[in-house]
Design a protein around this motif. Structure first.
Motif, mmCIF file in Angstrom:
data_model
loop_
_atom_site.group_PDB
_atom_site.id
_atom_site.type_symbol
_atom_site.label_atom_id
_atom_site.label_comp_id
_atom_site.label_asym_id
_atom_site.label_seq_id
_atom_site.Cartn_x
_atom_site.Cartn_y
_atom_site.Cartn_z
ATOM 1 N N GLN A 148 -28.530 84.100 92.954
ATOM 2 C CA GLN A 148 -29.861 84.534 93.360
ATOM 3 C C GLN A 148 -29.896 86.038 93.596
ATOM 4 O O GLN A 148 -30.857 86.708 93.222
ATOM 5 C CB GLN A 148 -30.310 83.779 94.614
ATOM 6 N N LEU B 66 -29.771 87.669 90.016
ATOM 7 C CA LEU B 66 -30.919 87.408 89.145
ATOM 8 C C LEU B 66 -32.256 87.761 89.781
ATOM 9 O O LEU B 66 -33.238 87.969 89.076
ATOM 10 C CB LEU B 66 -30.913 85.934 88.715
ATOM 11 N N ALA C 116 -37.028 86.419 89.944
ATOM 12 C CA ALA C 116 -37.523 85.916 88.664
ATOM 13 C C ALA C 116 -36.975 84.522 88.353
ATOM 14 O O ALA C 116 -37.533 83.805 87.542
ATOM 15 C CB ALA C 116 -37.152 86.887 87.541
ATOM 16 N N TYR C 117 -35.880 84.144 89.014
ATOM 17 C CA TYR C 117 -35.249 82.843 88.795
ATOM 18 C C TYR C 117 -35.169 82.064 90.096
ATOM 19 O O TYR C 117 -34.900 82.637 91.147
ATOM 20 C CB TYR C 117 -33.825 83.015 88.252
ATOM 21 N N THR C 118 -35.378 80.781 89.985
ATOM 22 C CA THR C 118 -35.145 79.885 91.106
ATOM 23 C C THR C 118 -33.862 79.127 90.804
ATOM 24 O O THR C 118 -33.750 78.478 89.757
ATOM 25 C CB THR C 118 -36.310 78.886 91.278
ATOM 26 N N ILE C 119 -32.901 79.237 91.693
ATOM 27 C CA ILE C 119 -31.608 78.602 91.509
ATOM 28 C C ILE C 119 -31.529 77.399 92.444
ATOM 29 O O ILE C 119 -31.748 77.512 93.651
ATOM 30 C CB ILE C 119 -30.436 79.553 91.837
ATOM 31 N N THR D 38 -24.671 84.894 79.386
ATOM 32 C CA THR D 38 -25.698 85.221 80.370
ATOM 33 C C THR D 38 -25.629 86.710 80.709
ATOM 34 O O THR D 38 -24.678 87.396 80.334
ATOM 35 C CB THR D 38 -25.520 84.408 81.666
ATOM 36 N N MET E 30 -33.067 77.326 87.021
ATOM 37 C CA MET E 30 -31.670 77.184 86.685
ATOM 38 C C MET E 30 -31.002 76.354 87.784
ATOM 39 O O MET E 30 -31.295 76.511 88.961
ATOM 40 C CB MET E 30 -31.035 78.571 86.579
ATOM 41 N N THR E 31 -30.092 75.504 87.356
ATOM 42 C CA THR E 31 -29.376 74.639 88.291
ATOM 43 C C THR E 31 -27.876 74.897 88.181
ATOM 44 O O THR E 31 -27.344 75.020 87.078
ATOM 45 C CB THR E 31 -29.659 73.158 87.984
ATOM 46 N N CYS F 21 -30.190 74.432 82.435
ATOM 47 C CA CYS F 21 -31.623 74.719 82.428
ATOM 48 C C CYS F 21 -32.319 73.612 83.210
ATOM 49 O O CYS F 21 -32.137 72.430 82.916
ATOM 50 C CB CYS F 21 -32.155 74.768 81.001
ATOM 51 N N THR F 22 -33.078 74.001 84.208
ATOM 52 C CA THR F 22 -33.757 73.018 85.040
ATOM 53 C C THR F 22 -34.832 72.265 84.256
ATOM 54 O O THR F 22 -35.064 71.086 84.495
ATOM 55 C CB THR F 22 -34.376 73.709 86.274
ATOM 56 N N LYS F 23 -35.447 72.921 83.297
ATOM 57 C CA LYS F 23 -36.534 72.295 82.530
ATOM 58 C C LYS F 23 -36.023 71.326 81.464
ATOM 59 O O LYS F 23 -36.461 70.189 81.392
ATOM 60 C CB LYS F 23 -37.404 73.364 81.891
#
Length: 94
Positions: free
Chosen positions: A77, A80, A83-86, A26, A1-2, A14-16
């Motif tokens: 961070q 979440l 489990a998530y990279t911000i 959310t 996530m960005t 969404c980073t992807k």
């Protein structure tokens, strides 16, 4: 996530797939959702949109906005977890 500011968009992406995420949908706390929406609404206050020119003290306004974004990344961070990279994409307009 960005976390990234953009005119007329929520602050999360969404980073992807690069899709803009609706903050309201959310699992974040209401307090953090509100902070993200407020931060996003302040994006670009360093630009006079009628003239497309930087306002007085634009550099300071943008720097302050970016600093607030870094704080929000930490809060994201914390909520979440691992489990998530911000990531954070600061503004570079000035």
């Amino acid at each position: 996530m960005t976390l990234e500011g953009e005119f007329g968009a929520d602050a999360l992406w969404c980073t992807k797939c690069q899709y803009n995420l609706d903050v309201e949908h959310t699992i974040l706390s209401d307090r953090l959702k509100e902070a993200l929406l407020e931060w996003a609404a302040q994006y670009g206050i360093w630009i006079d949109l009628e003239t497309d020119m930087l306002v007085d003290d634009a550099q300071t306004l943008e720097k302050t906005h970016n600093a607030a974004g870094k704080v929000l990344v930490q809060k994201l961070q914390e909520e979440l977890g691992v489990a998530y990279t911000i990531t954070f994409e600061p503004s570079h307009m000035t």
